[in-house]
Design an enzyme around this catalytic site. Structure first.
Site, mmCIF file in Angstrom:
data_model
loop_
_atom_site.group_PDB
_atom_site.id
_atom_site.type_symbol
_atom_site.label_atom_id
_atom_site.label_comp_id
_atom_site.label_asym_id
_atom_site.label_seq_id
_atom_site.Cartn_x
_atom_site.Cartn_y
_atom_site.Cartn_z
ATOM 1 N N ARG A 25 -3.292 0.446 4.114
ATOM 2 C CA ARG A 25 -2.844 0.603 2.710
ATOM 3 C C ARG A 25 -4.104 0.227 1.882
ATOM 4 O O ARG A 25 -4.935 1.176 1.067
ATOM 5 C CB ARG A 25 -1.619 0.131 2.341
ATOM 6 C CG ARG A 25 -0.685 0.743 1.123
ATOM 7 C CD ARG A 25 -1.588 -0.117 -0.258
ATOM 8 N NE ARG A 25 -1.100 -1.689 -0.351
ATOM 9 C CZ ARG A 25 -1.619 -1.930 -1.334
ATOM 10 N NH1 ARG A 25 -2.550 -1.489 -2.274
ATOM 11 N NH2 ARG A 25 -1.517 -3.407 -1.265
ATOM 12 N N ASP A 26 -4.027 -0.924 1.432
ATOM 13 C CA ASP A 26 -4.962 -1.571 0.494
ATOM 14 C C ASP A 26 -6.250 -0.958 0.823
ATOM 15 O O ASP A 26 -7.146 -0.756 0.195
ATOM 16 C CB ASP A 26 -4.690 -3.003 0.194
ATOM 17 C CG ASP A 26 -5.214 -3.654 -0.951
ATOM 18 O OD1 ASP A 26 -6.158 -2.997 -1.500
ATOM 19 O OD2 ASP A 26 -5.043 -4.686 -1.637
ATOM 20 N N CYS A 55 -8.665 -1.859 -5.371
ATOM 21 C CA CYS A 55 -7.676 -0.974 -6.223
ATOM 22 C C CYS A 55 -8.452 -0.122 -7.237
ATOM 23 O O CYS A 55 -9.274 -0.550 -7.957
ATOM 24 C CB CYS A 55 -6.834 -1.950 -6.986
ATOM 25 S SG CYS A 55 -5.446 -1.086 -8.113
ATOM 26 N N HIS A 82 -2.422 -13.142 -1.598
ATOM 27 C CA HIS A 82 -3.137 -11.770 -1.242
ATOM 28 C C HIS A 82 -4.318 -11.709 -2.154
ATOM 29 O O HIS A 82 -4.490 -11.494 -3.474
ATOM 30 C CB HIS A 82 -2.207 -10.645 -2.008
ATOM 31 C CG HIS A 82 -2.892 -9.376 -2.031
ATOM 32 N ND1 HIS A 82 -2.159 -8.211 -1.076
ATOM 33 C CD2 HIS A 82 -3.734 -8.519 -2.645
ATOM 34 C CE1 HIS A 82 -3.063 -7.284 -1.070
ATOM 35 N NE2 HIS A 82 -3.914 -7.510 -2.086
ATOM 36 N N HIS A 101 -8.343 -10.996 -2.960
ATOM 37 C CA HIS A 101 -9.538 -10.261 -2.683
ATOM 38 C C HIS A 101 -10.741 -11.111 -2.812
ATOM 39 O O HIS A 101 -10.761 -12.215 -3.278
ATOM 40 C CB HIS A 101 -9.585 -9.136 -3.805
ATOM 41 C CG HIS A 101 -8.493 -7.987 -3.510
ATOM 42 N ND1 HIS A 101 -8.842 -6.803 -3.044
ATOM 43 C CD2 HIS A 101 -7.133 -7.836 -3.632
ATOM 44 C CE1 HIS A 101 -7.866 -5.841 -2.706
ATOM 45 N NE2 HIS A 101 -6.866 -6.814 -3.262
ATOM 46 N N ASN A 155 -10.064 -6.804 0.192
ATOM 47 C CA ASN A 155 -9.252 -7.876 0.788
ATOM 48 C C ASN A 155 -10.086 -9.134 1.415
ATOM 49 O O ASN A 155 -11.089 -8.521 2.111
ATOM 50 C CB ASN A 155 -8.049 -7.419 1.589
ATOM 51 C CG ASN A 155 -7.079 -6.598 0.648
ATOM 52 O OD1 ASN A 155 -7.232 -5.248 0.520
ATOM 53 N ND2 ASN A 155 -6.020 -7.107 0.064
HETATM 54 P P1 HMG Z 1 3.958 7.898 -14.550
HETATM 55 O O1 HMG Z 1 3.061 8.861 -15.068
HETATM 56 O O2 HMG Z 1 4.045 6.620 -15.672
HETATM 57 O O3 HMG Z 1 4.912 8.433 -14.037
HETATM 58 O O4 HMG Z 1 3.052 7.148 -13.419
HETATM 59 P P2 HMG Z 1 6.030 9.724 -14.348
HETATM 60 O O5 HMG Z 1 7.214 9.336 -13.655
HETATM 61 O O6 HMG Z 1 5.669 9.969 -15.719
HETATM 62 O O7 HMG Z 1 5.316 10.941 -13.591
HETATM 63 C C1 HMG Z 1 4.110 11.455 -13.588
HETATM 64 C C2 HMG Z 1 3.616 12.222 -12.196
HETATM 65 O O8 HMG Z 1 3.806 11.374 -11.255
HETATM 66 C C3 HMG Z 1 5.141 13.276 -11.991
HETATM 67 O O9 HMG Z 1 4.104 14.244 -11.372
HETATM 68 C C4 HMG Z 1 5.718 12.712 -11.247
HETATM 69 O O10 HMG Z 1 6.487 13.390 -10.231
HETATM 70 C C5 HMG Z 1 4.857 11.994 -10.208
HETATM 71 P P3 HMG Z 1 3.601 15.652 -12.214
HETATM 72 O O11 HMG Z 1 5.006 16.115 -12.847
HETATM 73 O O12 HMG Z 1 2.801 15.174 -13.121
HETATM 74 O O13 HMG Z 1 3.139 16.620 -11.140
HETATM 75 N N1 HMG Z 1 5.207 10.623 -9.528
HETATM 76 C C6 HMG Z 1 5.136 10.568 -8.219
HETATM 77 N N2 HMG Z 1 4.548 11.170 -7.453
HETATM 78 C C7 HMG Z 1 4.903 10.561 -6.025
HETATM 79 N N3 HMG Z 1 5.646 9.314 -5.863
HETATM 80 C C8 HMG Z 1 6.103 8.723 -6.826
HETATM 81 C C9 HMG Z 1 5.768 9.194 -8.173
HETATM 82 N N4 HMG Z 1 6.284 8.832 -9.432
HETATM 83 C C10 HMG Z 1 5.881 9.687 -10.063
HETATM 84 N N5 HMG Z 1 6.554 7.519 -6.503
HETATM 85 C C11 HMG Z 1 3.182 5.759 -11.233
HETATM 86 C C12 HMG Z 1 3.869 6.025 -12.594
HETATM 87 C C13 HMG Z 1 3.437 4.558 -10.697
HETATM 88 C C14 HMG Z 1 3.805 6.901 -10.484
HETATM 89 C C15 HMG Z 1 1.608 6.252 -11.187
HETATM 90 O O14 HMG Z 1 1.101 5.306 -12.389
HETATM 91 C C16 HMG Z 1 1.190 5.864 -9.844
HETATM 92 O O15 HMG Z 1 1.524 6.587 -8.870
HETATM 93 N N6 HMG Z 1 -0.005 4.861 -9.763
HETATM 94 C C17 HMG Z 1 -0.663 4.341 -8.705
HETATM 95 C C18 HMG Z 1 -0.569 2.950 -8.745
HETATM 96 C C19 HMG Z 1 -1.262 2.475 -7.234
HETATM 97 O O16 HMG Z 1 -0.880 2.826 -6.267
HETATM 98 N N7 HMG Z 1 -2.168 1.370 -7.417
HETATM 99 C C20 HMG Z 1 -2.621 0.822 -6.178
HETATM 100 C C21 HMG Z 1 -1.913 0.059 -5.601
HETATM 101 S S1 HMG Z 1 -1.367 -1.447 -6.220
HETATM 102 C C22 HMG Z 1 -2.576 -2.608 -5.605
HETATM 103 O O17 HMG Z 1 -3.536 -2.290 -5.126
HETATM 104 C C23 HMG Z 1 -2.472 -3.934 -5.834
HETATM 105 C C24 HMG Z 1 -2.021 -4.947 -4.574
HETATM 106 O O18 HMG Z 1 -2.891 -4.599 -3.679
HETATM 107 C C25 HMG Z 1 -1.940 -6.416 -5.195
HETATM 108 C C26 HMG Z 1 -3.369 -6.817 -5.811
HETATM 109 O O19 HMG Z 1 -4.302 -6.769 -5.014
HETATM 110 O O20 HMG Z 1 -3.343 -7.404 -6.603
HETATM 111 C C27 HMG Z 1 -0.673 -4.536 -4.182
HETATM 112 MG MG MG Z 2 -4.760 -5.628 -3.292
#
Ligand code: HMG
Ligand code: MG
Length: 304
Positions: free
Chosen positions: A13-14, A238, A205, A207, A247
């Site tokens: 994933r990450d 990310c 967690h 990095h 990571n």
């Molecule tokens: P948004 O634009 O606020 O959401 O995005 P929305 O509800 O207005 O929907 C916008 C579009 O996204 C729509 O599609 C929805 O259907 C779709 P469109 O009409 O434009 O075709 N949508 C989705 N599609 C699939 N699955 C869903 C979903 N929800 C809405 N669940 C949202 C909000 C969170 C969805 C968006 O900002 C997003 O997907 N962001 C990605 C965030 C992400 O994955 N980041 C990386 C992971 S976090 C990380 O790495 C940190 C971590 O490792 C810890 C650390 O290191 O600190 C965990």
């Molecule tokens: Mg991370």
């Protein structure tokens, strides 16, 4: 400090979410299978997020279904909202992770809402998960610094951790998303969080952007934290965290722990082979020190 440590493997994933080279569903499944065979039995395998935001995690449903035959392992997936929860459950998810941030700037960049709004999105996910018997892990990003808002106060992390705990998360994973932390700051942050909720329910967690992750993990272990997130080969990052690298590498963590007499159950040789295979798919060698050292040793000994 020589009691049990649980490693939560982040590679699929990450590790892959920020890679330019596309990795097929079949290769992602094979990666998970190889990690479990190496002894890593808790693996985050994908994310049910917008494919426009993170195209690398598209088809996470197929990956989760594809590893369904593997027994004696726990698979995690990210879900940002109910839509993600629906899709994850349809693909058979038993453990999901919600992800918040300790800073408004990163929350907005990563999930397009404020911290308070993100909590509102998580509430129905947590409520449904409770009714469905699904475990929910909670992440907090930017616990030791934010690429947009700078320094983060330990109290802000502790308050948010408490909120996620009260909502029903069984474990809070504290993310140094951009790898800027140093051991004393990590300790201060972990003490602040540990004053509010059980240390046994915290995970680190970290990095490794500035090469501090192992030192920070050691400081956290001294505080009693026993869960470590890591990614094979030091993969990860990310796309919404500018400047961040991967990571902490799983092989670096395993080497340190085994050297301290902590049994990880991980077969280093198999892990190295898996790390090399994924590095081959991505077209570059693993970044971790332990993988480099062990690969050089393999070469000297004439092994492949
Ligand atoms: P948004 O634009 O606020 O959401 O995005 P929305 O509800 O207005 O929907 C916008 C579009 O996204 C729509 O599609 C929805 O259907 C779709 P469109 O009409 O434009 O075709 N949508 C989705 N599609 C699939 N699955 C869903 C979903 N929800 C809405 N669940 C949202 C909000 C969170 C969805 C968006 O900002 C997003 O997907 N962001 C990605 C965030 C992400 O994955 N980041 C990386 C992971 S976090 C990380 O790495 C940190 C971590 O490792 C810890 C650390 O290191 O600190 C965990
Ligand atoms: Mg991370």
């Amino acid at each position: 400090m020589s009691d049990q440590i649980r490693i939560v493997e982040m590679g699929p994933r990450d590790g892959l979410q920020n890679e330019k080279t596309p990795v097929s569903v079949e290769a992602r499944i094979a990666f998970v299978e190889a990690l479990v065979a190496a002894g890593l039995n808790t693996v985050e395998v994908g994310a049910f997020v917008s494919p426009k935001a993170i195209p690398q995690m598209a088809s996470s449903d197929q990956v989760l279904r594809g590893v369904g035959h593997i027994k004696d392992a726990e698979f995690h997936v990210l879900v940002p909202n109910e839509k993600g929860y629906d899709a994850a459950r349809a693909a058979g998810a038993k453990v999901v992770s919600v992800f918040a941030a300790a800073s408004e700037g990163f929350s907005r960049a990563n999930i397009n809402c404020s911290i308070a709004e993100s909590i509102e999105r998580f509430k129905p996910v947590l409520a449904r998960a409770k009714a469905d018997g699904v475990k929910v892990r909670g992440y907090i990003s930017c616990v030791l610094g934010c690429p947009f808002d700078g320094e983060i106060k330990p109290k802000a992390v502790a308050d948010l951790a408490m909120t996620l705990w009260d909502l029903g998360c069984y474990e809070i994973s504290l993310g140094d998303t951009i790898g800027v932390g140093t051991p004393l700051k990590a300790r201060e942050m972990l003490r602040a969080v540990g004053a509010e909720l059980p240390v046994a329910n915290l995970a680190m967690h970290f990095h490794d952007t500035y090469g501090q992750a192992l030192a920070n993990l050691y400081a956290g272990m001294e505080e009693g934290v026993r869960v470590i997130d890591a990614a094979a080969g030091g993969l990860g990052g990310c796309p919404y965290a500018p400047g961040a690298t991967g990571n902490v590498a799983t092989e670096d963590v395993v080497y340190m722990l085994e050297g301290m007499g902590v049994k990880t159950g991980v077969d280093m040789d198999r892990l190295l082979t898996t790390t090399n295979e994924v590095a081959g798919l991505l077209g570059r060698p693993p970044v971790s020190r332990v993988a480099s050292a062990l690969n050089a040793k393999r070469k000297r000994l004439g092994a492949s």
